[in-house]
Design a protein around this motif. Structure first.
Motif, PDB file in Angstrom:
ATOM      1  N   GLY A   1     -45.742 -72.955 -33.477  1.00  0.00           N
ATOM      2  CA  GLY A   1     -45.487 -71.757 -32.872  1.00  0.00           C
ATOM      3  C   GLY A   1     -44.298 -71.092 -33.709  1.00  0.00           C
ATOM      4  N   ASP A   2     -43.611 -71.845 -34.714  1.00  0.00           N
ATOM      5  CA  ASP A   2     -42.515 -71.138 -35.460  1.00  0.00           C
ATOM      6  C   ASP A   2     -43.108 -70.634 -36.676  1.00  0.00           C
ATOM      7  OD1 ASP A   2     -40.432 -70.632 -37.073  1.00  0.00           O
ATOM      8  OD2 ASP A   2     -39.553 -72.647 -36.820  1.00  0.00           O
ATOM      9  N   PRO A   3     -42.882 -69.103 -36.660  1.00  0.00           N
ATOM     10  CA  PRO A   3     -43.493 -68.682 -38.182  1.00  0.00           C
ATOM     11  C   PRO A   3     -43.117 -69.175 -39.224  1.00  0.00           C
ATOM     12  CG  PRO A   3     -42.741 -66.961 -36.528  1.00  0.00           C
ATOM     13  CD  PRO A   3     -42.297 -68.395 -36.058  1.00  0.00           C
ATOM     14  N   ALA A   4     -41.853 -70.002 -39.535  1.00  0.00           N
ATOM     15  CA  ALA A   4     -41.615 -70.605 -40.639  1.00  0.00           C
ATOM     16  C   ALA A   4     -42.538 -71.619 -40.854  1.00  0.00           C
ATOM     17  CB  ALA A   4     -40.068 -70.930 -40.641  1.00  0.00           C
ATOM     18  N   ASN A   5     -43.299 -72.207 -40.083  1.00  0.00           N
ATOM     19  CA  ASN A   5     -44.134 -73.411 -40.598  1.00  0.00           C
ATOM     20  C   ASN A   5     -45.493 -72.962 -40.716  1.00  0.00           C
ATOM     21  OD1 ASN A   5     -42.179 -75.274 -40.170  1.00  0.00           O
ATOM     22  ND2 ASN A   5     -42.464 -75.613 -38.038  1.00  0.00           N
TER      23      ASN A   5
END
Length: 733
Positions: free
Chosen positions: A362-366
């Motif tokens: 859920g982390d946009p960085a991933n």
């Protein structure tokens, strides 16, 4: 579950689908009770809905909705097919088998191979399958040859096959039984690694002359695996989670797979850290000291092992695992996805990984892949004057493929929908599918944020667009059209009813993962807002009629109640069209009649496409839908009881028309008793006693009380007691 390599007592736990059989209405069941002495009941074709025109949105491969259960062998897995020119191949045990050409009538007694054949669109080449093959549209109406662990080779021979595919442990029996029939027999060993799964798909593709379909299936699975590899590469080693799969063992207790097992392959592919102990290719009990040292952070299991796993995890050493602290529990998935590596291995790896790493994903960085539209598939809609066009948009969002049906209007319209109410100025409507890999993301990020992302990638104006949402894939969309004079009514339906079907007024409210039956109804005649609202009512009634006629059970109370819908259904009807506005759209009017027809047929077909749910599916599947595990019915049926094989013996009876008729009658009569339509089912006991005698091959003077599960309704208990009694008497017990 299978003879040489039994890992879990799954053979007595019914799963899902079968040949066209008898419609099981109460009246027919009652007629059977008063029919003459013999038990066999005349087969009736399922009642047919009024004829409508069918439209197909796309010939795309069907997505996995779940699959038949297959447990990998305890010992090292044999190889899958290795094709040779022109139609010979080396089977899973290294035997060379030759055919004159591509198989035309295949009997598959290996569910892993059956799954691949469906993915290859080779269903027309399949003549028969086992009771344990289900969920796939391509084999939903095929004849059954008995349980996968003990096929009836006489039924297999009766299908006139040119090829019979068996699991390795059944090869010797199949060769002996089918000698002289002209059928070639090949062993299919389920692979224990993902490369082997891909090789098996390609080999069967070559054998059946479907290389292009094989490459498509491999590419789709590989796309999931590559996406997961890219995403998990962003997770530092110290944040990788220790992942364990728990299995019910035949003698009781639970175990997990060691090296060279499906369990290990799935955990590693999902980016987890697996247990490194255990014997190669075997399922074993984990020593307490090893468990304490490993301390799993995420535990999953097959749905059919729920009772054994839940019992085990509440006691030491399992109860102390990190995965179970702070209210954590075991995650349960469809058994065919957890138990084998076949055509949908990549799909399940992605689902599993997204659940293990829900916070990280859920982390946009991933994010690893661009948000973009991949393709658009047109959907033909004729005779609806205000529709400019319709298409299914395939796009990537949160690294996974979503699909949305979009219907665009020629001018702004008013739309009545159970999702948004009455909405004005709408220029496009649709039905949007999100895959299970993003359900946690949507839940944690909030629905508003999820919708903003969706509308953004599609380039839609939220103020002018009304969507309904589902977990049923748009590739399983059913489009049905009916006409009367200049009136045209079309229904576009998606349906999934495996996890959240319920009986309104009887079942409590609770949150479920989306299954959902979504219906969009379009009429060429102008509907007033009240007329559109009336069409919503008719569509809902038609949906419920389809569910009842198909004996779809409530997920909350399956033994007592048929389902009336799911807890997340939606209906959408534009108040649009040409001519004088139609105010009345109830069942007495022509518009209401056509709405009911197309929705009924659409729901029936959509459930077949999404869940492989056929109106004439087997009694074995229908037992499973009621949550009945034969081995858990009481000590008499237990695998540690006085006759460990009794549950399997009863399962093997279910291809016999007499036994099937008894249970079908019991299903209908049991519902009739619950609903108060039948006060005294005592006459059924006479029918059950005759069935017990037929099974035993000798007169039975009384039916023994074998079922001790208090949940089982009395009529159904009588039927199961009768089959168990007959099986025991036949063995001299």
């Amino acid at each position: 579950m299978q003879n040489p390599a039994r890992q879990a007592p799954a053979s007595a736990r019914p799963p899902k689908s079968d040949p066209p059989a008898r419609a099981s209405g109460t009246l027919r069941a009652l007629a059977a009770l008063v029919a003459a002495a013999a038990l066999p009941l005349a087969a009736e074709a399922p009642a047919q809905a009024p004829s409508v025109q069918e439209q197909t949105p796309s010939p795309a491969a069907r997505p996995p909705a779940a699959t038949p259960r297959e447990t990998p062998a305890l010992q090292e897995q044999p190889r899958s097919f290795a094709p040779q020119e022109p139609y010979g191949y080396t089977d899973g045990l290294g035997r060379t088998v030759s055919l004159a050409g591509p198989p035309e009538r295949t009997v598959s007694a290996a569910p892993g191979a059956t799954e691949i054949l469906c993915a290859l669109d080779a269903g027309d080449s399949v003549a028969a399958v086992t009771l344990d093959d289900y969920y796939f549209e391509c084999i939903a109406a095929k004849p059954r040859i008995g349980p996968r662990e003990a096929p009836d080779w006489g039924l297999a021979a009766g299908a006139d096959p040119d090829l019979v595919i068996v699991e390795p442990g059944g090869l010797e029996a199949a060769l002996e039984a089918l000698s002289g029939t002209g059928a070639q027999v090949a062993a299919y060993g389920g692979p224990a690694d993902l490369e082997g799964a891909e090789a098996g798909i390609r080999a069967l593709g070559a054998l059946f002359g479907r290389q292009a379909q094989a490459e498509r299936a491999v590419s789709e699975s590989r796309a999931y695996l590559d996406a997961i590899a890219a995403k998990t590469a962003k997770i530092p080693p110290e944040r990788r989670k220790r992942v364990m799969r728990l299995r019910a063992l035949p003698g009781g207790g639970v175990g997990t797979g060691g090296p060279g097992t499906v369990d290990r392959a799935l955990a590693e592919a999902a980016g987890g850290v697996p247990w490194t102990g255990g014997e190669d290719g075997r399922i074993s009990v984990m020593p307490p000291e090893d468990f304490a040292a490993f301390d799993p952070q995420y535990v999953y299991a097959c749905e059919e092992d729920r009772a054994a796993v839940e019992s085990a995890r509440t006691a030491p050493p399992w109860s102390g695992a990190s995965a179970f602290r702070n209210g954590g529990g075991v995650r349960y998935f469809p058994c065919a996805l957890t138990d084998r590596l076949s055509a949908h291995a990549g799909y399940f790896v992605a689902w599993l990984s997204a659940d293990v790493y829900s916070d990280e994903y859920g982390d946009p960085a991933n994010l690893a892949l661009p948000r973009e539209i991949l393709e658009e598939t047109p959907v033909a809609l004729e005779g609806i004057p205000y529709v400019k066009g319709a298409r299914i948009v395939h796009y990537r969002l949160f690294d996974f493929v979503h699909r949305t049906l979009l219907i665009e209007f020629t001018s702004p319209q008013t739309v009545v929908t159970t999702g948004d109410g009455a909405v004005h100025g709408v220029t496009a409507i649709g039905n949007s599918y999100s895959p299970p890999m993003v359900w946690n993301i949507n839940h944690k990020g909030g629905w508003e944020e999820a919708q903003a992302e969706l509308f953004g990638v599609l380039g839609l104006d939220r103020s002018k667009t009304s969507l309904i949402f589902t977990g049923a894939d748009m590739r399983n969309l059913s489009v049905k059209t009916a006409r009367h004079g200049d009136l045209t009514v079309t229904a576009l339906v998606t349906a999934g009813a495996e996890t959240n079907a319920l009986r309104t007024s009887r079942d409590p409210g609770a949150f479920y993962e989306p299954g959902t039956i979504n219906v969009i109804v379009l009429s060429s005649r102008l509907l007033s807002p009240g007329g559109a609202a009336g069409a919503v009512i008719v569509a809902t009634e038609a949906k419920t009629a389809a569910l009842w006629d198909m004996d779809v059970r409530s997920s909350e109370s399956p033994l007592a109640n048929p389902a009336t819908g799911t807890g997340t259904d939606d209906v959408m009807v534009p108040a649009a069209g040409e001519g004088k506005a139609v105010e009345y759209t109830g069942g007495h009017g022509k518009v209401g009649e056509l709405v009911a027809r197309v929705v009924y047929d659409g729901v029936t077909e959509a459930l077949l496409k999404q869940n492989g749910k056929h109106p004439g599916r087997s009694v074995w599947e229908r037992l499973g839908e009621r949550g009945i595990d034969l081995a858990e019915l009481g000590p008499a049926f237990s695998r540690t009881g006085p006759d460990p094989d009794l549950a399997d013996d009863v399962k093997a009876l279910l291809t016999d028309p007499n036994a099937a008729a008894l249970l079908e009658s019991a299903f209908s009569l049991s519902d009739a008793v619950v609903m108060g339509h039948l006060k005294d089912p005592a006459l059924f006991e006479a029918m059950a006693l005759r069935a017990a005698s037929a099974v035993a091959g000798a007169p039975v003077d009384r039916i023994r009380s074998l079922v001790e599960d208090a949940r089982i309704p009395p009529v159904l208990k009588t039927a199961l007691d009768a089959l168990g009694t007959g099986a025991l008497v036949r063995k001299g017990r």
